[in-house]
Design a protein around this motif. Structure first.
Motif, mmCIF file in Angstrom:
data_model
loop_
_atom_site.group_PDB
_atom_site.id
_atom_site.type_symbol
_atom_site.label_atom_id
_atom_site.label_comp_id
_atom_site.label_asym_id
_atom_site.label_seq_id
_atom_site.Cartn_x
_atom_site.Cartn_y
_atom_site.Cartn_z
ATOM 1 N N LEU A 135 1.031 -0.973 0.144
ATOM 2 C CA LEU A 135 -0.032 -0.027 0.168
ATOM 3 C C LEU A 135 0.937 1.118 0.044
ATOM 4 N N ARG A 136 2.510 1.167 1.121
ATOM 5 C CA ARG A 136 2.347 2.559 1.034
ATOM 6 C C ARG A 136 3.131 2.562 -0.475
ATOM 7 N N VAL A 137 4.082 2.035 -0.882
ATOM 8 C CA VAL A 137 4.561 1.866 -2.783
ATOM 9 C C VAL A 137 3.571 2.122 -3.687
ATOM 10 N N LEU A 138 2.563 1.373 -3.407
ATOM 11 C CA LEU A 138 1.567 1.207 -4.816
ATOM 12 C C LEU A 138 0.124 1.857 -4.710
ATOM 13 N N GLY A 139 -0.137 2.111 -3.742
ATOM 14 C CA GLY A 139 -1.494 3.121 -3.262
ATOM 15 C C GLY A 139 -0.878 4.609 -3.208
ATOM 16 N N ILE A 140 0.207 4.336 -2.823
ATOM 17 C CA ILE A 140 0.061 5.752 -1.932
ATOM 18 C C ILE A 140 0.884 6.075 -2.448
ATOM 19 N N TYR A 141 2.816 6.071 -2.318
ATOM 20 C CA TYR A 141 3.877 6.765 -2.744
ATOM 21 C C TYR A 141 4.230 7.011 -4.056
ATOM 22 N N LEU A 142 3.470 5.714 -4.675
ATOM 23 C CA LEU A 142 3.856 6.519 -6.744
ATOM 24 C C LEU A 142 2.666 6.710 -6.666
ATOM 25 N N PRO A 143 1.898 7.255 -6.870
ATOM 26 C CA PRO A 143 0.654 8.074 -7.301
ATOM 27 C C PRO A 143 1.113 8.995 -6.519
ATOM 28 N N LEU A 144 1.051 9.552 -5.279
ATOM 29 C CA LEU A 144 1.673 10.871 -4.961
ATOM 30 C C LEU A 144 2.791 11.535 -5.121
ATOM 31 N N ALA A 145 3.932 10.478 -5.828
ATOM 32 C CA ALA A 145 4.777 11.137 -6.477
ATOM 33 C C ALA A 145 4.500 11.190 -7.991
ATOM 34 N N TRP A 146 3.695 10.636 -8.904
ATOM 35 C CA TRP A 146 3.695 11.275 -10.223
ATOM 36 C C TRP A 146 2.505 12.409 -10.085
ATOM 37 N N VAL A 147 1.775 12.464 -9.206
ATOM 38 C CA VAL A 147 1.282 13.944 -8.936
ATOM 39 C C VAL A 147 1.958 15.036 -8.384
ATOM 40 N N GLY A 148 2.395 14.698 -7.410
ATOM 41 C CA GLY A 148 3.280 15.602 -7.069
ATOM 42 C C GLY A 148 5.057 16.411 -7.651
ATOM 43 N N ASN A 149 5.082 15.029 -8.499
ATOM 44 C CA ASN A 149 6.623 15.858 -10.038
ATOM 45 C C ASN A 149 5.325 16.447 -10.868
ATOM 46 N N GLN A 150 4.169 15.797 -11.116
ATOM 47 C CA GLN A 150 3.525 17.185 -12.243
ATOM 48 C C GLN A 150 3.233 18.120 -12.073
ATOM 49 N N LEU A 151 3.258 18.495 -10.645
ATOM 50 C CA LEU A 151 3.028 20.230 -9.877
ATOM 51 C C LEU A 151 3.778 20.722 -9.938
ATOM 52 N N TRP A 152 4.641 20.097 -8.970
ATOM 53 C CA TRP A 152 6.010 20.843 -8.527
ATOM 54 C C TRP A 152 7.397 20.386 -8.470
ATOM 55 N N GLY A 153 7.203 19.374 -9.456
ATOM 56 C CA GLY A 153 8.577 19.007 -9.895
ATOM 57 C C GLY A 153 9.292 17.749 -9.066
ATOM 58 N N ILE A 154 10.541 18.613 -8.998
ATOM 59 C CA ILE A 154 11.455 17.543 -8.131
ATOM 60 C C ILE A 154 11.142 18.036 -6.668
ATOM 61 N N THR A 155 10.252 18.820 -5.713
ATOM 62 C CA THR A 155 9.904 19.121 -4.762
ATOM 63 C C THR A 155 8.687 19.235 -4.245
ATOM 64 N N GLY A 156 8.299 18.870 -5.502
ATOM 65 C CA GLY A 156 6.593 17.844 -5.029
ATOM 66 C C GLY A 156 6.976 16.387 -5.713
ATOM 67 N N LEU A 157 8.249 15.508 -5.229
ATOM 68 C CA LEU A 157 7.798 14.617 -5.502
ATOM 69 C C LEU A 157 8.474 14.177 -4.372
ATOM 70 N N PHE A 158 9.291 14.739 -3.923
ATOM 71 C CA PHE A 158 10.481 15.106 -2.034
ATOM 72 C C PHE A 158 9.346 14.595 -1.308
ATOM 73 N N ALA A 159 8.172 15.716 -1.577
ATOM 74 C CA ALA A 159 7.511 15.767 -0.430
ATOM 75 C C ALA A 159 6.319 14.714 -0.509
ATOM 76 N N ALA A 160 5.837 14.080 -2.061
ATOM 77 C CA ALA A 160 5.066 12.574 -2.215
ATOM 78 C C ALA A 160 5.558 11.692 -1.213
ATOM 79 N N THR A 161 7.204 11.827 -1.441
ATOM 80 C CA THR A 161 8.131 10.742 -0.503
ATOM 81 C C THR A 161 7.698 11.136 1.115
ATOM 82 N N ALA A 162 7.808 11.975 1.882
ATOM 83 C CA ALA A 162 7.068 12.727 3.145
ATOM 84 C C ALA A 162 5.688 12.134 3.467
ATOM 85 N N ALA A 163 5.233 12.919 2.833
ATOM 86 C CA ALA A 163 3.399 12.648 2.812
ATOM 87 C C ALA A 163 3.445 10.901 3.215
ATOM 88 N N ALA A 164 3.483 9.917 1.875
ATOM 89 C CA ALA A 164 3.696 8.735 1.487
ATOM 90 C C ALA A 164 3.973 8.020 3.468
#
Length: 459
Positions: free
Chosen positions: A399-428
């Motif tokens: 769930l952490r990897v497939l259900g939360i981390y990777l979807p949030l990482a994709w969305v964060g990367n699309q909206l805020w770039g690499i900072t959004g990707l790292f924020a997704a890591t922290a949120a997951a």
């Protein structure tokens, strides 16, 4: 008939004190184990880029095989700890012996399949034809010594299952030091040894790990008397293997999914350029060192929970969840503050490129504020495995990897770039950490009447 356990120390005494005593030797052992790849990479790099690239191709293969060994170790530790906590020493000896035999058979299969598939496998991984002979120089020796990679991990897990993490940590340190000594001798041909170059790196690893093989079985058989004659009853052997694999197979799946997700994240970061990948690489080299205490804690939580489950001590199990939550929150916050203050100068030791440093610092000032959650996920997964209930651990990891981390990482990367990707890591990390706490707390509450549990845990 069950007999009294020889040293049921984990089912008595202060919970926090035991966890600290068990985890400290593992800090040094895990740190020493981490040095293996660093040491090998350093010396092989002196041979040139081609040998270094050839060895680098082996890393994903070795990581997958290590995931199998870690999973088998988790299953062994869980089954042994529960039998040990229940005081059934005959069952403990049977489990330790049969688990070692299972590990040996699996290692032999890995050796045979690996030796037969070197060329097609590494072609599939993208190795050029000119690289294949160098890869074979390394992997033929590694595969021939696969029993020394797989079997000791299971044997050392059995030692942790009875609460003996001190010996485990010492063996791990000794193996790393021996590898450090052998590497330059066999790679460069120093002090009269033959110059074997890349083959020397593989041979050093195999010889050093053979030390852990013989040391582990010495302590299991001679010091702890936990080895029995091989079983002549097939049903008895299969029962032991089922007990180990019931936890071991889900643990293998859990260990495999994490590096796969890491590859996807690297691909997302690669879209931002080579400097971004380099910066992430620096952060990911620093992060394991920061998390080493959490790794050590998770390596001993499983046996601790397993012994107390076997001894039917629900109060101590509930108190353990509370101790883990408090420690992970407090230590995680301290880690975050330290990395926030020193992340930039530490990253600067690896690179002086402003672009590379910017990415590394962004990671090290943001993601560590979620280490409390990630640390608890590691401990909770180990606790579930120790209780013989691997399904929640597997579900949490997937769930952490497939259900939360990777979807949030994709969305964060699309909206805020690499900072959004790292924020997704922290949120997951934080979201799944909270879920793991809730699930583990609910699970241990089902083990018995909570009346008097606090007093029992502090006894």
């Amino acid at each position: 008939m069950a007999t009294a356990a020889r040293n049921p120390s984990l089912i008595e005494g202060p919970v926090a004190g035991h966890l600290r005593r068990l985890a400290l030797p593992m800090v040094w052992g895990i740190l020493a184990t981490m040095s293996f790849n660093v040491v090998d990479t350093y010396f092989v790099a002196q041979l040139g880029s081609a040998p270094l690239a050839a060895m680098s191709f082996s890393f994903p293969v070795v990581m997958v095989i290590n995931s199998f060994a870690i999973g088998l170790g988790a299953g062994t530790s869980s089954a042994v700890a529960r039998a040990y906590g229940a005081g059934d020493m005959a069952r403990v000896r049977r489990l330790v012996t049969d688990a070692a035999l299972l590990a040996l058979l699996i290692a032999l299969v890995i050796s045979a399949v690996g030796l037969l598939t070197i060329e097609p496998l590494f072609r599939l991984l993208g190795a050029e034809p000119a690289m294949l002979p160098l890869i074979a120089d390394y992997m033929v020796i590694w595969y021939l010594g696969a029993i020394f990679a797989v079997v000791p991990m299971v044997a050392l897990s059995a030692l942790r299952g009875i609460g003996n993490s001190a010996i485990t940590g010492r063996i791990m340190v000794g193996v790393a030091v021996f590898n450090l000594i052998l590497d330059p001798l066999l790679i460069f041909g120093l002090l009269g040894f033959p110059r074997l170059e890349l083959q020397g790196a593989a041979l050093s690893t195999v010889i050093a790990r053979s030390l852990s093989f013989f040391a582990a079985f010495y302590f299991l058989g001679v010091r702890e008397h936990l080895l029995a004659p091989p079983s002549r009853v097939l049903a008895e052997l299969l029962a032991s293997w089922r007990a180990v694999l019931a936890v071991g197979l889900p643990a293998i799946a859990t260990n495999v999914i994490i590096p796969m997700a890491g590859g996807v994240v690297v691909a997302l970061v690669a879209a931002h350029g080579a400097d971004a990948v380099a910066g992430l690489g620096i952060a990911l080299r620093i992060e394991p060192l920061a998390l080493i205490v959490f790794y050590a804690l998770s390596s001993v939580v499983g046996p601790f929970m397993g012994q107390n489950a076997g001894a039917e001590k629900p109060g101590r199990m509930r108190l353990t969840v509370s101790v883990l939550a408090r420690f992970c929150c407090g230590f995680g916050l301290c880690l975050a503050l330290v990395l926030y203050l020193v992340g930039e100068p530490v990253a600067a030791l690896f690179s002086d490129s402003p672009q590379v440093l910017a990415v590394a610092v962004a990671y090290l000032t943001l993601v560590p504020f979620s280490y409390a959650g990630y640390g608890f996920v590691m401990s909770a997964n180990a606790a579930f495995n120790g209780l013989g209930r691997p399904l929640p651990a597997t579900m949490i990891s997937f769930l952490r990897v497939l259900g939360i981390y990777l979807p949030l990482a994709w969305v964060g990367n699309q909206l805020w770039g690499i900072t959004g990707l790292f924020a997704a890591t922290a949120a997951a990390n934080l979201i799944v950490g909270a879920l793991a706490w809730w699930w583990l707390r609910r699970t241990v509450q089902a083990f018995g009447n909570p009346t008097g549990s606090r007093a029992e845990g502090l006894a």
